[in-house]
Design a protein around this motif. Structure first.
Motif, PDB file in Angstrom:
ATOM      1  N   LEU A 102       0.832  -1.209   0.000  1.00  0.00           N
ATOM      2  CA  LEU A 102       0.000   0.000   0.000  1.00  0.00           C
ATOM      3  C   LEU A 102       0.866   1.258   0.000  1.00  0.00           C
ATOM      4  CD1 LEU A 102      -2.673  -1.272   2.511  1.00  0.00           C
ATOM      5  CD2 LEU A 102      -3.161  -0.506   0.175  1.00  0.00           C
ATOM      6  N   ARG A 103       1.912   1.237   0.818  1.00  0.00           N
ATOM      7  CA  ARG A 103       2.840   2.387   0.846  1.00  0.00           C
ATOM      8  C   ARG A 103       3.415   2.621  -0.541  1.00  0.00           C
ATOM      9  NH1 ARG A 103       5.143  -0.073   5.227  1.00  0.00           N
ATOM     10  NH2 ARG A 103       3.947   0.580   7.051  1.00  0.00           N
ATOM     11  N   GLY A 104       3.796   1.512  -1.198  1.00  0.00           N
ATOM     12  CA  GLY A 104       4.350   1.593  -2.553  1.00  0.00           C
ATOM     13  C   GLY A 104       3.367   2.214  -3.536  1.00  0.00           C
ATOM     14  N   MET A 105       2.075   2.047  -3.273  1.00  0.00           N
ATOM     15  CA  MET A 105       1.050   2.615  -4.165  1.00  0.00           C
ATOM     16  C   MET A 105       0.750   4.064  -3.817  1.00  0.00           C
ATOM     17  SD  MET A 105      -1.693  -0.471  -4.077  1.00  0.00           S
ATOM     18  CE  MET A 105      -1.300  -2.102  -4.668  1.00  0.00           C
ATOM     19  N   GLY A 106       1.381   4.549  -2.757  1.00  0.00           N
ATOM     20  CA  GLY A 106       1.142   5.938  -2.370  1.00  0.00           C
ATOM     21  C   GLY A 106      -0.035   6.103  -1.430  1.00  0.00           C
ATOM     22  N   CYS A 107      -0.574   4.980  -0.928  1.00  0.00           N
ATOM     23  CA  CYS A 107      -1.696   5.076   0.008  1.00  0.00           C
ATOM     24  C   CYS A 107      -1.179   5.569   1.365  1.00  0.00           C
ATOM     25  CB  CYS A 107      -2.351   3.704   0.158  1.00  0.00           C
ATOM     26  SG  CYS A 107      -3.824   3.741   1.167  1.00  0.00           S
ATOM     27  N   LYS A 108      -1.869   6.521   1.948  1.00  0.00           N
ATOM     28  CA  LYS A 108      -1.354   7.172   3.162  1.00  0.00           C
ATOM     29  C   LYS A 108      -2.016   6.686   4.447  1.00  0.00           C
ATOM     30  CE  LYS A 108       0.825  10.605   0.891  1.00  0.00           C
ATOM     31  NZ  LYS A 108       2.160  10.306   0.448  1.00  0.00           N
ATOM     32  N   LEU A 109      -3.233   6.173   4.335  1.00  0.00           N
ATOM     33  CA  LEU A 109      -3.993   5.884   5.557  1.00  0.00           C
ATOM     34  C   LEU A 109      -4.459   4.441   5.581  1.00  0.00           C
ATOM     35  CD1 LEU A 109      -6.240   9.062   5.289  1.00  0.00           C
ATOM     36  CD2 LEU A 109      -4.245   8.798   6.759  1.00  0.00           C
ATOM     37  N   ALA A 110      -4.480   3.848   6.771  1.00  0.00           N
ATOM     38  CA  ALA A 110      -4.886   2.452   6.850  1.00  0.00           C
ATOM     39  C   ALA A 110      -5.572   2.124   8.164  1.00  0.00           C
ATOM     40  CB  ALA A 110      -3.668   1.547   6.657  1.00  0.00           C
ATOM     41  N   GLN A 111      -6.312   1.020   8.088  1.00  0.00           N
ATOM     42  CA  GLN A 111      -7.043   0.525   9.243  1.00  0.00           C
ATOM     43  C   GLN A 111      -7.009  -0.985   9.156  1.00  0.00           C
ATOM     44  OE1 GLN A 111     -11.073   1.924   9.053  1.00  0.00           O
ATOM     45  NE2 GLN A 111     -11.791   0.728  10.800  1.00  0.00           N
ATOM     46  N   GLY A 112      -6.812  -1.663  10.274  1.00  0.00           N
ATOM     47  CA  GLY A 112      -6.799  -3.122  10.235  1.00  0.00           C
ATOM     48  C   GLY A 112      -6.105  -3.698  11.453  1.00  0.00           C
ATOM     49  N   TYR A 113      -6.213  -5.020  11.569  1.00  0.00           N
ATOM     50  CA  TYR A 113      -5.686  -5.684  12.768  1.00  0.00           C
ATOM     51  C   TYR A 113      -4.191  -5.428  12.963  1.00  0.00           C
ATOM     52  CZ  TYR A 113     -10.132  -8.249  12.778  1.00  0.00           C
ATOM     53  OH  TYR A 113     -11.449  -8.600  12.804  1.00  0.00           O
ATOM     54  N   LEU A 114      -3.453  -5.193  11.864  1.00  0.00           N
ATOM     55  CA  LEU A 114      -2.014  -4.929  11.998  1.00  0.00           C
ATOM     56  C   LEU A 114      -1.776  -3.725  12.920  1.00  0.00           C
ATOM     57  CD1 LEU A 114       0.935  -5.542  11.000  1.00  0.00           C
ATOM     58  CD2 LEU A 114       0.524  -3.909   9.155  1.00  0.00           C
ATOM     59  N   PHE A 115      -2.642  -2.752  12.865  1.00  0.00           N
ATOM     60  CA  PHE A 115      -2.452  -1.527  13.657  1.00  0.00           C
ATOM     61  C   PHE A 115      -3.282  -1.509  14.937  1.00  0.00           C
ATOM     62  CE2 PHE A 115      -2.047  -0.651   9.117  1.00  0.00           C
ATOM     63  CZ  PHE A 115      -0.696  -0.337   9.081  1.00  0.00           C
ATOM     64  N   GLY A 116      -4.327  -2.291  14.971  1.00  0.00           N
ATOM     65  CA  GLY A 116      -5.133  -2.347  16.188  1.00  0.00           C
ATOM     66  C   GLY A 116      -6.523  -2.871  15.883  1.00  0.00           C
ATOM     67  N   ARG A 117      -7.013  -3.736  16.775  1.00  0.00           N
ATOM     68  CA  ARG A 117      -8.380  -4.250  16.626  1.00  0.00           C
ATOM     69  C   ARG A 117      -9.343  -3.260  17.254  1.00  0.00           C
ATOM     70  NH1 ARG A 117      -9.096 -10.171  15.785  1.00  0.00           N
ATOM     71  NH2 ARG A 117      -7.062 -10.835  15.047  1.00  0.00           N
ATOM     72  N   PRO A 118     -10.627  -3.379  16.935  1.00  0.00           N
ATOM     73  CA  PRO A 118     -11.595  -2.540  17.645  1.00  0.00           C
ATOM     74  C   PRO A 118     -11.490  -2.819  19.149  1.00  0.00           C
ATOM     75  CG  PRO A 118     -12.629  -3.640  15.770  1.00  0.00           C
ATOM     76  CD  PRO A 118     -11.259  -4.240  15.930  1.00  0.00           C
ATOM     77  N   MET A 119     -11.453  -1.766  19.964  1.00  0.00           N
ATOM     78  CA  MET A 119     -11.231  -1.936  21.405  1.00  0.00           C
ATOM     79  C   MET A 119     -12.225  -1.088  22.200  1.00  0.00           C
ATOM     80  SD  MET A 119      -7.714   0.311  21.641  1.00  0.00           S
ATOM     81  CE  MET A 119      -7.180   0.193  19.926  1.00  0.00           C
ATOM     82  N   PRO A 120     -12.496  -1.515  23.436  1.00  0.00           N
ATOM     83  CA  PRO A 120     -13.390  -0.700  24.255  1.00  0.00           C
ATOM     84  C   PRO A 120     -12.711   0.628  24.631  1.00  0.00           C
ATOM     85  CG  PRO A 120     -12.483  -2.514  25.532  1.00  0.00           C
ATOM     86  CD  PRO A 120     -12.035  -2.724  24.116  1.00  0.00           C
ATOM     87  N   ALA A 121     -13.518   1.607  24.980  1.00  0.00           N
ATOM     88  CA  ALA A 121     -12.991   2.951  25.251  1.00  0.00           C
ATOM     89  C   ALA A 121     -11.873   2.957  26.293  1.00  0.00           C
ATOM     90  CB  ALA A 121     -14.123   3.863  25.698  1.00  0.00           C
ATOM     91  N   HIS A 122     -11.999   2.112  27.321  1.00  0.00           N
ATOM     92  CA  HIS A 122     -10.994   2.198  28.400  1.00  0.00           C
ATOM     93  C   HIS A 122      -9.625   1.660  27.984  1.00  0.00           C
ATOM     94  CE1 HIS A 122     -12.885  -1.762  29.157  1.00  0.00           C
ATOM     95  NE2 HIS A 122     -11.679  -2.108  29.555  1.00  0.00           N
ATOM     96  N   HIS A 123      -9.542   0.981  26.831  1.00  0.00           N
ATOM     97  CA  HIS A 123      -8.216   0.547  26.348  1.00  0.00           C
ATOM     98  C   HIS A 123      -7.514   1.617  25.513  1.00  0.00           C
ATOM     99  CE1 HIS A 123      -9.002  -4.088  26.656  1.00  0.00           C
ATOM    100  NE2 HIS A 123      -9.083  -3.462  27.808  1.00  0.00           N
ATOM    101  N   VAL A 124      -8.291   2.616  25.081  1.00  0.00           N
ATOM    102  CA  VAL A 124      -7.734   3.575  24.120  1.00  0.00           C
ATOM    103  C   VAL A 124      -6.549   4.382  24.679  1.00  0.00           C
ATOM    104  CG1 VAL A 124      -8.272   5.650  22.766  1.00  0.00           C
ATOM    105  CG2 VAL A 124      -9.781   3.660  22.655  1.00  0.00           C
ATOM    106  N   PRO A 125      -6.642   4.932  25.911  1.00  0.00           N
ATOM    107  CA  PRO A 125      -5.500   5.722  26.403  1.00  0.00           C
ATOM    108  C   PRO A 125      -4.180   4.933  26.418  1.00  0.00           C
ATOM    109  CG  PRO A 125      -7.430   6.166  27.724  1.00  0.00           C
ATOM    110  CD  PRO A 125      -7.803   5.025  26.818  1.00  0.00           C
ATOM    111  N   ASP A 126      -4.228   3.651  26.844  1.00  0.00           N
ATOM    112  CA  ASP A 126      -3.005   2.834  26.847  1.00  0.00           C
ATOM    113  C   ASP A 126      -2.515   2.594  25.427  1.00  0.00           C
ATOM    114  OD1 ASP A 126      -2.835   2.665  29.520  1.00  0.00           O
ATOM    115  OD2 ASP A 126      -3.651   0.612  29.698  1.00  0.00           O
TER     116      ASP A 126
END
Ligand code: C2E
Ligand code: CA
Ligand code: CA
Length: 389
Positions: free
Chosen positions: A224-248
């Protein structure tokens, strides 16, 4: 009562007694991994049946008219918890096309945000093109209204619907999310890789931010970086988490390199709206032009300085209004590429007075050029001209 009716009834009572909560999945910069915002995803835990997947209950909620209630509850909870998080982070909410047909939606969103004192400029609305919608008049009106309130609009699951391109040309999106199915198939299938590359290029050529969804591996992120894509979402960066996990989570990941640039997740529309708003007051002579030099929005004071009627600067080329040439636009771009500030100009205006003019690039959260702001600094010296040092 059939299974869907039962599910809808249980969901309604879960919504009433707090059985549904927002989870937060990070959206990050592919360049350095810093977090730009979170997508808010509904999580329903039923005391008897356990976890019920959104894939199962969202379509039912849509059919039974429960999505507005769900959105309202998720928004209020999310706004409340996010008040403690860094203020550059946006929150992305899912809104179905059915909801956009409701003329009250924008008002309700505005009310939820104002009740919790959450700025609408940090609210992103993700719309999925699900099925065929004959009449886009009301959806378009709703989205325009949300943009005028400061929200950013994203097209979700790009590439999976019947008419993604029609939607893209008809509705005011400023971000597209490339569907996870293409991203996940990218490493094995050349076809998917080509689709993703084409969508990234198309998005950028239209001045849109592009987010790749479903990024699970470092190999996908590299492609994706090679294609010039700048933004991403997915398990590699983080799974959906409850609010109290966000600060950590936030304290463990890379902080933004330069958070002043990230303070406002910006779209062209938002910027134009900001400008229009700032300028109703007559205070600043400021305009915003697109990368080709066409004025997109201008303040009353700007129009006055240009000696044109209120609103008449929009749509015109900047060189028809101030003493610059089309080459100035090329120079601006060159300066930007070289990371150099464009020097302040001193020019005569259409009404004969002299003014100092500051032209600065305006970029979105992925550093894509959206256009330029043109600001008059009010020096009125009729005897000098040209670039000032
Ligand atoms: P979506 O909007 O495309 O949301 C992304 C989905 O992909 C989420 O599933 C997320 O958990 C999942 N996902 C994210 N990264 C990865 C990854 O790397 N790998 C894999 N395999 N999956 C990943 P989730 O939470 O189950 O939601 C499914 C769909 O349900 C969402 O798809 C969205 O369309 C809908 N949905 C969820 N919450 C809401 C809501 O509050 N309102 C509405 N209208 N729809 C919602
Ligand atoms: Ca989504
Ligand atoms: Ca999606």
């Amino acid at each position: 009562m059939n299974a869907d009716q039962l599910l809808a009834r249980n969901l309604l009572s879960a919504l009433t007694n707090g059985g549904v909560e927002p989870y937060f999945q990070p959206i990050v910069s592919l360049d350095d991994g810093h977090v730009l915002g979170f997508e808010v995803l509904a999580r329903w835990h039923d005391p008897v049946q356990g976890f019920i997947s959104p894939e199962q209950f969202i379509p039912v909620a849509d059919r039974f008219g429960l999505l507005d209630r769900l959105l309202d509850q998720l928004m209020r909870t999310a706004f409340l918890v996010a008040a403690e998080w860094p203020h550059h982070l946006f929150l992305g909410f899912n809104v179905s096309p059915t909801q956009l047909r409701n003329s009250e939606l924008a008002t309700r969103i505005a009310k939820a945000a104002s009740d919790e004192s959450f700025p609408l400029s940090r609210v992103h609305i993700e719309v999925t093109e699900s099925g065929f919608i004959e009449d886009l008049t009301q959806p378009r009106r709703t989205l325009d209204r949300l943009i005028s309130l400061g929200c950013v609009i994203a097209m979700d699951d790009f590439g999976t619907g019947y008419s993604s391109l029609t939607w893209l040309s008809t509705l005011p999106f400023s971000k597209i999310k490339v569907d996870a199915s293409f991203v996940m198939a990218m490493c094995e299938h050349r076809q998917s890789r080509k689709i993703v590359a084409a969508v990234v290029a198309l998005g950028h050529s239209l001045g849109l931010a592009v987010v790749a969804e479903g990024v699970e591996t470092a190999q996908q992120a590299d492609l994706l970086r090679g294609m010039g894509c700048k933004l991403a979402q997915g398990y590699l960066f983080g799974r959906p988490m409850p609010a109290h996990h966000v600060p950590d989570y936030l304290s463990a990941v890379v902080p933004p390199a330069d958070d002043t640039e990230l303070l406002v997740p910006m779209s062209l529309e938002l910027r134009a709206h900001r400008l229009a708003e700032a300028c109703e007051s007559d205070a600043a002579a400021i305009a915003f032009m697109d990368p080709a030099g066409t004025v997109v929005a201008s303040s009353t004071a700007f129009d006055k300085t240009m000696d044109v009627e209120k609103g008449a600067a929009a749509g015109r080329h900047i060189w028809e209004l101030i003493g610059v040439t089309p080459d100035t636009i090329a120079e601006l771009r060159a300066n930007d590429l070289l990371d150099q500030e464009f020097p302040e100009l001193e020019k005569s205006t259409a009404n004969g007075s002299m003014a100092r003019i500051l032209i600065r690039p305006v970029k979105d959260e992925s550093s894509e050029l959206l256009g330029y702001s043109v600001e008059f600094n009010g020096s009125q010296n009729p005897n000098s001209a040209g670039v000032v040092s």
